[in-house]
Design a protein around this motif. Sequence first.
Motif, short mmCIF file in Angstrom:
data_model
loop_
_atom_site.label_atom_id
_atom_site.label_comp_id
_atom_site.label_asym_id
_atom_site.label_seq_id
_atom_site.Cartn_x
_atom_site.Cartn_y
_atom_site.Cartn_z
N SER A 15 0.92 -1.47 -0.05
CA SER A 15 -0.05 0.04 -0.24
C SER A 15 1.06 1.33 0.01
O SER A 15 0.67 2.26 -0.82
CB SER A 15 -0.97 -0.01 1.04
OG SER A 15 -1.90 -1.10 1.16
N LYS A 18 2.57 1.73 -3.28
CA LYS A 18 1.76 2.31 -4.54
C LYS A 18 1.58 3.67 -4.33
O LYS A 18 1.27 4.64 -5.22
CB LYS A 18 0.37 1.45 -4.51
CG LYS A 18 0.47 0.14 -4.92
CD LYS A 18 -0.88 -0.59 -5.05
CE LYS A 18 -0.72 -2.07 -5.41
NZ LYS A 18 -2.03 -2.85 -5.63
N ASP A 196 -9.23 0.67 -7.70
CA ASP A 196 -7.89 1.46 -7.38
C ASP A 196 -8.35 2.31 -5.99
O ASP A 196 -7.43 2.36 -5.20
CB ASP A 196 -7.96 2.44 -8.41
CG ASP A 196 -7.34 1.80 -9.56
OD1 ASP A 196 -6.78 0.49 -9.44
OD2 ASP A 196 -7.36 2.44 -10.50
N ASN A 199 -7.45 0.29 -3.04
CA ASN A 199 -5.75 0.43 -2.58
C ASN A 199 -5.60 1.76 -1.70
O ASN A 199 -4.65 1.48 -1.05
CB ASN A 199 -5.06 0.47 -4.05
CG ASN A 199 -5.08 -1.02 -4.69
OD1 ASN A 199 -5.24 -1.92 -3.95
ND2 ASN A 199 -5.25 -0.90 -5.93
#
Length: 231
Positions: A15, A18, A196, A199
Amino acid sequence: MRFSESTKNIFKALSEFKKEFKQPLKDADNPFFKSKYVPLENVVQSIDNVAHNHGLAYVQSTITNEQGQAGVTTIITHSSGEFIEFDPLYLKADKPTAQGMGSAITYARRYSLSSAFGIASDVDDDGNEASQSIGHNKKEKERFNKAQKPILEETIKRADQLRTSIQNIKKVSRQQLDEWIVEYLKVKSTEEITPDMWNQVVPWLIKLEAKAKSDAKKQKEEQEVINWGGN
């Protein structure tokens, strides 16, 4: 797909990864599909630039199956010892030549690595040698989404675990917590939350859980002081 017994640290690291990760450049031309794609070296460099900051690494192995298809397995590891092993991705080379096999393996490495780290690279064929077996862009995107499905399921599962934990600590309802999530994402309802977005939610929930635990601990200590003073 296989996971280590514990995945708390690796999912938290992914996490954070990203959030820092920068999309690699699509600077390779594919005249067959008249489009651009992210070459393997760009995928590798973009991941390597950030992964070590979060204790992440990866291993890729080349394999073949009984049908003669070239394949690649990808494993993401974390410094804590946790790991995620992804299912093999097999591709049949268009021609039984070294060039054809090499093209299929290169594509499989790039495709598998992109899927593992959630890189949207608009994957195309690496060359005419593998074009027949890979298919058109639509099919490739469908395959990419299929490869991402287990990752998304684990992300949502992790989010659900965090939500339950926060509920128990803060003594709030699921509806109240979902309202906080909706407000954080600036959407109208949880039904609008895209893959998305989940996330994005997980690292936010991790921080919220940590704060809730800290507040609960502080409150407990203050109450113990009051109880001690009363005695």
